[in-house]
Design a protein around this motif. Structure first.
Motif, PDB file in Angstrom:
ATOM      1  N   HIS A  19      39.073  28.166  23.591  1.00 42.10           N
ATOM      2  CA  HIS A  19      40.477  28.489  23.853  1.00 42.10           C
ATOM      3  C   HIS A  19      40.618  29.069  25.248  1.00 42.10           C
ATOM      4  N   ARG A  20      41.558  28.572  26.043  1.00 39.77           N
ATOM      5  CA  ARG A  20      41.771  29.048  27.395  1.00 39.77           C
ATOM      6  C   ARG A  20      42.817  30.170  27.397  1.00 39.77           C
ATOM      7  N   ARG A  21      42.485  31.219  28.138  1.00 41.69           N
ATOM      8  CA  ARG A  21      43.422  32.298  28.334  1.00 41.69           C
ATOM      9  C   ARG A  21      43.467  32.649  29.804  1.00 41.69           C
ATOM     10  N   THR A  22      44.454  33.368  30.177  1.00 39.77           N
ATOM     11  CA  THR A  22      44.506  33.833  31.548  1.00 39.77           C
ATOM     12  C   THR A  22      43.378  34.819  31.748  1.00 39.77           C
ATOM     13  N   CYS A  23      42.547  34.546  32.755  1.00 43.02           N
ATOM     14  CA  CYS A  23      41.302  35.292  32.912  1.00 43.02           C
ATOM     15  C   CYS A  23      41.441  36.341  33.992  1.00 43.02           C
ATOM     16  N   GLY A  24      40.957  37.446  33.734  1.00 40.96           N
ATOM     17  CA  GLY A  24      40.842  38.487  34.746  1.00 40.96           C
ATOM     18  C   GLY A  24      39.418  38.911  34.856  1.00 40.96           C
ATOM     19  N   ASN A  26      36.669  41.338  34.018  1.00 43.76           N
ATOM     20  CA  ASN A  26      36.372  42.371  33.040  1.00 43.76           C
ATOM     21  C   ASN A  26      34.976  42.890  33.302  1.00 43.76           C
ATOM     22  N   LEU A  27      34.869  44.034  33.915  1.00 48.59           N
ATOM     23  CA  LEU A  27      33.567  44.565  34.307  1.00 48.59           C
ATOM     24  C   LEU A  27      32.723  44.941  33.113  1.00 48.59           C
ATOM     25  N   GLN A  28      33.359  45.132  31.962  1.00 51.31           N
ATOM     26  CA  GLN A  28      32.608  45.498  30.779  1.00 51.31           C
ATOM     27  C   GLN A  28      32.019  44.290  30.069  1.00 51.31           C
ATOM     28  N   LEU A  29      32.469  43.064  30.476  1.00 51.26           N
ATOM     29  CA  LEU A  29      32.063  41.854  29.763  1.00 51.26           C
ATOM     30  C   LEU A  29      31.015  41.108  30.573  1.00 51.26           C
ATOM     31  N   LEU A  30      29.889  40.840  29.965  1.00 55.54           N
ATOM     32  CA  LEU A  30      28.828  40.086  30.633  1.00 55.54           C
ATOM     33  C   LEU A  30      29.076  38.604  30.475  1.00 55.54           C
ATOM     34  N   CYS A  31      28.868  37.870  31.585  1.00 54.87           N
ATOM     35  CA  CYS A  31      29.092  36.424  31.522  1.00 54.87           C
ATOM     36  C   CYS A  31      27.931  35.745  30.797  1.00 54.87           C
ATOM     37  N   ASN A  32      28.220  34.566  30.325  1.00 57.44           N
ATOM     38  CA  ASN A  32      27.223  33.797  29.590  1.00 57.44           C
ATOM     39  C   ASN A  32      26.043  33.441  30.493  1.00 57.44           C
ATOM     40  N   GLU A  33      24.815  33.584  29.988  1.00 64.72           N
ATOM     41  CA  GLU A  33      23.628  33.324  30.796  1.00 64.72           C
ATOM     42  C   GLU A  33      23.514  31.852  31.213  1.00 64.72           C
ATOM     43  N   ASN A  34      23.926  30.959  30.333  1.00 66.17           N
ATOM     44  CA  ASN A  34      23.901  29.546  30.702  1.00 66.17           C
ATOM     45  C   ASN A  34      24.837  29.261  31.870  1.00 66.17           C
ATOM     46  N   ASP A  35      26.034  29.942  31.851  1.00 64.56           N
ATOM     47  CA  ASP A  35      26.976  29.762  32.943  1.00 64.56           C
ATOM     48  C   ASP A  35      26.424  30.343  34.239  1.00 64.56           C
ATOM     49  N   ASP A  61      27.162  40.845  37.705  1.00 68.01           N
ATOM     50  CA  ASP A  61      27.591  39.935  36.656  1.00 68.01           C
ATOM     51  C   ASP A  61      28.362  38.783  37.288  1.00 68.01           C
ATOM     52  N   CYS A  62      28.132  37.558  36.799  1.00 67.90           N
ATOM     53  CA  CYS A  62      28.737  36.387  37.423  1.00 67.90           C
ATOM     54  C   CYS A  62      30.242  36.375  37.299  1.00 67.90           C
ATOM     55  N   CYS A  63      30.811  37.144  36.355  1.00 67.70           N
ATOM     56  CA  CYS A  63      32.260  37.172  36.189  1.00 67.70           C
ATOM     57  C   CYS A  63      32.962  37.933  37.308  1.00 67.70           C
ATOM     58  N   VAL A  64      32.206  38.685  38.107  1.00 66.90           N
ATOM     59  CA  VAL A  64      32.824  39.398  39.222  1.00 66.90           C
ATOM     60  C   VAL A  64      32.530  38.706  40.543  1.00 66.90           C
ATOM     61  N   GLY A  67      35.754  34.125  43.276  1.00 65.58           N
ATOM     62  CA  GLY A  67      36.175  32.787  42.907  1.00 65.58           C
ATOM     63  C   GLY A  67      35.830  32.400  41.496  1.00 65.58           C
ATOM     64  N   VAL A  68      35.093  33.241  40.747  1.00 63.34           N
ATOM     65  CA  VAL A  68      34.681  32.932  39.378  1.00 63.34           C
ATOM     66  C   VAL A  68      35.605  33.681  38.414  1.00 63.34           C
ATOM     67  N   HIS A  69      36.148  32.982  37.452  1.00 59.52           N
ATOM     68  CA  HIS A  69      37.045  33.582  36.458  1.00 59.52           C
ATOM     69  C   HIS A  69      36.498  33.307  35.075  1.00 59.52           C
ATOM     70  N   CYS A  70      36.459  34.371  34.230  1.00 63.97           N
ATOM     71  CA  CYS A  70      35.879  34.268  32.894  1.00 63.97           C
ATOM     72  C   CYS A  70      36.940  34.547  31.831  1.00 63.97           C
ATOM     73  N   ASP A  71      36.669  34.070  30.648  1.00 68.39           N
ATOM     74  CA  ASP A  71      37.520  34.345  29.504  1.00 68.39           C
ATOM     75  C   ASP A  71      37.286  35.780  29.051  1.00 68.39           C
ATOM     76  N   ASN A  72      38.385  36.518  28.767  1.00 68.75           N
ATOM     77  CA  ASN A  72      38.263  37.932  28.394  1.00 68.75           C
ATOM     78  C   ASN A  72      37.543  38.126  27.072  1.00 68.75           C
ATOM     79  N   THR A  73      37.599  37.133  26.212  1.00 67.78           N
ATOM     80  CA  THR A  73      37.026  37.277  24.880  1.00 67.78           C
ATOM     81  C   THR A  73      35.598  36.757  24.798  1.00 67.78           C
TER      82      THR A  73
END
Length: 592
Positions: A19-24, A26-35, A61-64, A67-73
């Motif tokens: 599911h796609r959401r508007t991504c911001g 999130n410093l508390q969320l670790l990005c997926n290792e495969n990504d 973390d790759c989400c920060v 140019g990289v945007h991650c899903d909040n969930t």
């Protein structure tokens, strides 16, 4: 410039839908290792000499990353925004375990993309439409995937293509004729697919092409009778082509893969090809031994494996090949003894430039083949001192054992092959005398025994070979006088050079009368040979006089114009002589 690259890269990175959401951020969320791993590979693959992606660090973390945007969930990467990054767009994502190349996307704006390497992934789709809209691209590598379907004609719009590699996929259909319109194409890899049909002739129009790989050609139909792939640049092993599971024997009668760049061993699965009559594999880079399964050729007439890198003992029992008339194994590294078991209909046997050793077998014997086959084929071989190309070897009789390690004497049986036209045993270690039986080889046109260790007198019977047009006996140890004959003195001195004990025309070394008589008395039969020699000389003189006499007087007798011209010429000569005599006589009288 990068308005849609984010969507494409997202789908390349993600194997599952989410599911796609508007991504911001999130410093508390670790990005997926495969990504993270895929993005690091992407960074390495994108030209970035200015290092404009310093935030893409393994310490963060790759989400920060910029140019990289991650899903909040889920923490999965949903979007890449690389505009204004001053990147050279050269995308290399080989062997990244990607599974979706997004064929549903119709268009992307890769306005600067020149190189795309997505090889070694797991795309199980057709070629994507968005790829075929990148008009700036020059290098495409989609090899080693599971791509399906035909090659789309929209590929023709990529006019800058220099490198196209689609091999090792499951692309089907025929190889399109319009591929020949890619004038700048230098590398084309289409091997190991499931193409059908023929290779289009337009491939020959690719004037810039330097590397063509189409091996793993479509599997030929069981009904094909003739297949000619000669004089191309096909490369790689040929075993996959010949040894695929056919299920039953093919109908192929004529196969020519000569003059290519094929490598690897000669396949050992010829039991599927028993019906072959003509097999040409010369002028490649094939290695290994001649396989025993070739003994299953029950219909083979011509077998040419010359000019390869074959090695090992040649142990094929040729006697099983009942219809074999021509075999060429020249210019390899084959060793062992000269094959002795061969079919009675053998006509041409070329074994030169190998490592065969031992004696020439006395069992060599051929029976005249009574039927003339008329199929036309080409072969280049060494005879009469030069490389010659012959077509249609209908009744040719040739034995070539040159450039090996053969030793011992030449068996008299060889000189009794009265149908032989060419005999070449040069550049070996042969010894002994030349048999007087050579005079029975009435059809011999070319004889090369040079660079051996032969000795003794040259038999006078050789002068009876009226069709002999090439002779090379140089670099041996022949002695005595060169027999006098109608042809032996017409050859150049080089034909006898390197025999210091040899004398007589055309050599500059003269023989004394006594030594000539002694040589004649000792030479293979004494007085009989001397009488034969003198008789031949007188016969030659007599024939020459008769031919010359009737050549002149017969022409004058039968042709009135020539006769009148000749009489006028004689009258003119008589007048000139008369004038000369009168003038001289008068001048002498004046001086008295």
């Amino acid at each position: 410039m990068f308005s849609q690259i984010s969507i494409v890269l997202l789908l390349l990175l993600c194997a599952n839908t989410f599911h796609r959401r508007t991504c911001g951020t999130n410093l508390q969320l670790l990005c997926n290792e495969n990504d993270r791993f895929a993005l690091q590979i992407f960074k390495l693959g994108v030209g970035n000499h200015s290092n404009m992606l310093p935030s893409w660090s393994t310490e963060q973390d790759c989400c920060v990353w910029k140019g990289v945007h991650c899903d909040n969930t889920t923490g999965r990467v949903t979007r890449l925004d690389l505009h204004q990054q001053h990147l050279e767009v050269e995308l290399r994502l080989e062997s990244c375990h990607l599974t979706n190349i997004s064929p549903s996307i119709k268009y992307v704006n890769f306005s600067s993309l020149s190189t795309l390497d997505l090889s070694g992934n797991h795309f199980f789709t057709e070629l994507p439409y968005w790829l075929l809209n990148i008009t700036t691209i020059s290098h495409i590598d989609l090899s080693f995937n599971l791509l399906q379907g035909p090659i789309p004609k929209s590929l023709l719009s990529l006019r800058n293509l220099v490198f196209l590699k689609l091999n090792n996929n499951e692309i089907s259909g025929s190889i399109p004729e319009w591929l020949g319109q890619h004038e700048q194409l230098q590398y084309l890899g289409l091997s190991e697919n499931v193409f059908n049909g023929s290779i289009p002739s337009s491939i020959g129009n690719l004037s810039s092409l330097v590397d063509l790989s189409i091996r793993g050609l479509p599997h030929i139909s069981e009904n094909v009778l003739l297949l000619d792939l000669s004089d191309n640049s096909f490369s790689g092993p040929i075993s996959p082509f010949f040894c695929h599971k056919l299920g039953r024997e093919t109908s192929l009668d004529y196969l020519d893969i000569s003059s290519n760049l094929f490598t690897g061993e000669v396949p050992d699965c010829w039991e599927y090809w028993k019906g072959l009559s003509f097999l040409f594999m010369q002028n490649n880079k094939l290695t290994g031994e001649v396989p025993q399964s070739m003994a299953s050729f029950v219909d083979i007439i011509i077998l040419n494996l010359s000019n390869n890198c074959l090695s090992g003992n040649f142990s094929l029992d040729l006697s099983n090949l009942k219809n074999l008339e021509y075999i060429n194994l020249k210019r390899n590294n084959l060793s062992g003894a000269v094959p002795t078991r061969m079919p009675s209909g053998m006509e041409v046997m070329l074994l030169g430039s190998n490592q065969f050793e031992g004696n020439i077998p006395p069992q060599l014997s051929w029976q005249e083949h009574k039927e003339q086959f008329t199929i036309h084929f080409r072969s280049i071989w060494y005879t009469k001192g030069q490389e010659l190309e012959y077509r249609d070897y209908g009744l040719l009789r040739t034995l070539d054992l040159s450039c090996n390690n053969l030793s011992g004497e030449i068996p008299p049986q060889v000189f009794s092959l009265d149908q032989l036209q060419t005999l070449n045993s040069s550049r070996n270690h042969l010894t002994g005398k030349m048999s007087r039986e050579i005079g029975s080889m009435k059809n011999l046109e070319s004889l090369d025994l040079s660079s051996n260790k032969l000795y003794g007198e040259i038999p006078t019977s050789i002068s009876s070979l009226s069709f002999l047009s090439f002779l090379n006996l140089s670099n041996n140890d022949f002695t005595g006088q060169i027999p006098i004959g109608t042809q032996l003195q017409t050859f150049s001195a080089s034909s006898y050079a390197g025999n210091p004990k040899l004398c007589g025309a055309p050599l500059p070394k003269n023989c004394t009368e006594a030594s000539a008589i002694a040589d004649g008395s000792k030479q293979n039969g004494g007085s009989n040979d001397e009488a034969f020699q003198i008789e031949s000389l007188y016969l030659g003189i007599g024939v020459g006089f008769v031919v010359g006499f009737w050549g002149l007087w017969g022409s004058l007798f039968l042709n009135r114009t020539w006769r009148h011209t000749y009489i006028r010429f004689l009258n003119h000569v008589v007048d000139q002589i008369h004038v000369f005599v009168v003038v001289k006589w008068n001048s002498l009288k004046g001086t008295q």
